[in-house]
Scaffold this motif. Structure first.
Motif, PDB file in Angstrom:
ATOM      1  N   TRP A  90       3.361   6.166  -5.288  1.00  0.00           N
ATOM      2  CA  TRP A  90       3.183   6.322  -6.726  1.00  0.00           C
ATOM      3  C   TRP A  90       2.472   7.627  -7.061  1.00  0.00           C
ATOM      4  N   GLN A  91       1.573   8.068  -6.226  1.00  0.00           N
ATOM      5  CA  GLN A  91       0.853   9.310  -6.497  1.00  0.00           C
ATOM      6  C   GLN A  91       1.832  10.484  -6.609  1.00  0.00           C
ATOM      7  N   LYS A  92       2.939  10.417  -5.882  1.00  0.00           N
ATOM      8  CA  LYS A  92       3.945  11.478  -5.905  1.00  0.00           C
ATOM      9  C   LYS A  92       5.003  11.228  -6.977  1.00  0.00           C
ATOM     10  N   MET A  93       5.285   9.955  -7.241  1.00  0.00           N
ATOM     11  CA  MET A  93       6.349   9.621  -8.181  1.00  0.00           C
ATOM     12  C   MET A  93       5.903   9.699  -9.632  1.00  0.00           C
ATOM     13  N   ARG A  94       4.612   9.557  -9.882  1.00  0.00           N
ATOM     14  CA  ARG A  94       4.127   9.530 -11.265  1.00  0.00           C
ATOM     15  C   ARG A  94       4.618  10.725 -12.091  1.00  0.00           C
ATOM     16  N   PRO A  95       4.534  11.970 -11.574  1.00  0.00           N
ATOM     17  CA  PRO A  95       5.013  13.093 -12.385  1.00  0.00           C
ATOM     18  C   PRO A  95       6.503  12.991 -12.725  1.00  0.00           C
ATOM     19  N   LEU A  96       7.300  12.451 -11.820  1.00  0.00           N
ATOM     20  CA  LEU A  96       8.734  12.308 -12.070  1.00  0.00           C
ATOM     21  C   LEU A  96       8.996  11.235 -13.124  1.00  0.00           C
ATOM     22  N   PRO A 117       0.825  -1.219   0.000  1.00  0.00           N
ATOM     23  CA  PRO A 117       0.000   0.000   0.000  1.00  0.00           C
ATOM     24  C   PRO A 117       0.854   1.261   0.000  1.00  0.00           C
ATOM     25  N   PHE A 118       2.066   1.171   0.552  1.00  0.00           N
ATOM     26  CA  PHE A 118       2.941   2.335   0.568  1.00  0.00           C
ATOM     27  C   PHE A 118       3.505   2.620  -0.825  1.00  0.00           C
ATOM     28  N   SER A 119       3.681   1.566  -1.632  1.00  0.00           N
ATOM     29  CA  SER A 119       4.051   1.789  -3.030  1.00  0.00           C
ATOM     30  C   SER A 119       2.933   2.536  -3.751  1.00  0.00           C
ATOM     31  N   TYR A 120       1.689   2.146  -3.469  1.00  0.00           N
ATOM     32  CA  TYR A 120       0.538   2.832  -4.072  1.00  0.00           C
ATOM     33  C   TYR A 120       0.500   4.295  -3.663  1.00  0.00           C
ATOM     34  N   LEU A 121       0.681   4.568  -2.380  1.00  0.00           N
ATOM     35  CA  LEU A 121       0.653   5.951  -1.911  1.00  0.00           C
ATOM     36  C   LEU A 121       1.802   6.748  -2.515  1.00  0.00           C
TER      37      LEU A 121
END
Length: 209
Positions: free
Chosen positions: A18-24, A12-16
Motif C-alpha cells: 500500500w505504501q507504493k500503491m497509494r500514489p497510483l 502485512p504484504f498488503s500493508y507494505l
C-alpha cells in the motif's frame, strides 16, 4: 486500462505494498478494492500462508525484512491471523478512500493494534466521520459491497493478496511492484515477447490428491 488492486488488512504484504500503491490510487490510475482473503482461500480450497507453521514463521520474517529494506515501520498486532472483517467493513463504510485505508493499515501494522472489533475501531471510525461503527459494520449494504468486491476478485482468478488486476492479467505480491509499474506503463509487456503466453505452457504432471 482497468486496474484494480485487491487487498486485505490481514496481510502485512498488503500493508507494505500500500505504501507504493497509494500514489497510483490517489492519481486515479488504480482502484483499491478491499476483499476477504479468507473467502478466497475457502473458495480455492487452500490454506493461508499463516496456517502452515514453518511458512508462517518465514513470511513474518520476510515481511519484517522487506519493511526494514523499504524504510516502513511494521509492528505486528497482538495476534495473527486475526479477524479482518470489522476493519474491512469499516473501510467499505468509509468509501474505501485512501484516507480510510491509510488509517486502518497504520493502526494495525504501523502501530500494532488489534483492530478486530467495532469498539477497537471507534477512534478511527470517528476520524472518518462514522459516529456509530457498530451500526456501520452491521449495515447489510456494507456487507454486500464487501462481498461484491470479493466475488469480483474470485471471478478474476485472484489467489492471494495483494494482487493488481490489469485487464485480466494478475500480478501478485509486494515484491512484484516493479513488474506492476512496468506493465502499467506498457500494457503490451505481458502480451508480447518473452512474457506472453507462458501461462499456456503444458502441464507435464499433476499431483495426486
Amino acid at each position: 486500462m482497468t486496474a484494480r488492486w485487491y487487498f486485505d488488512f490481514v496481510s502485512p504484504f498488503s500493508y507494505l505494498h500500500w505504501q507504493k500503491m497509494r500514489p497510483l490510487v490517489d492519481a486515479g490510475r488504480v482502484e483499491a478494492v478491499p476483499i476477504v482473503f479468507g473467502a478466497v482461500l475457502h473458495a480455492l480450497g487452500q490454506r493461508g500462508p499463516a496456517e502452515i507453521p514453518k511458512k508462517r514463521g518465514f513470511i513474518y520474517r520476510q515481511a519484517l525484512w522487506q519493511a526494514g529494506r523499504e524504510g516502513v515501520r511494521l509492528r505486528f498486532p497482538p495476534a495473527h491471523p486475526f479477524n479482518p472483517l470489522p476493519a474491512l467493513r469499516l473501510c467499505v463504510a468509509a468509501g474505501a478512500t485512501t484516507t480510510a485505508i491509510d488509517a486502518i493499515f497504520d493502526g494495525i501494522w504501523g502501530e500494532g493494534q488489534a483492530l478486530d472489533t467495532a469498539e477497537s475501531l471507534a477512534g478511527i471510525a470517528a476520524s472518518l466521520g462514522i459516529a456509530d461503527p457498530a451500526a456501520a459494520l452491521a449495515d447489510p449494504a456494507v456487507k454486500d459491497r464487501l462481498r461484491a468486491g470479493t466475488d469480483a476478485a474470485l471471478a478474476a482468478g485472484v489467489f492471494g493478496v495483494p494482487t493488481l488486476d490489469l485487464d485480466g492479467e494478475l500480478l501478485w505480491g509486494n515484491d512484484s511492484h516493479d513488474l506492476m509499474l512496468a506493465a502499467l506503463e506498457d500494457p503490451a509487456l505481458l502480451r508480447e515477447g518473452a512474457l506472453a503466453g507462458v501461462d499456456a505452457l503444458p502441464v507435464g504432471i499433476e499431483r495426486r490428491r
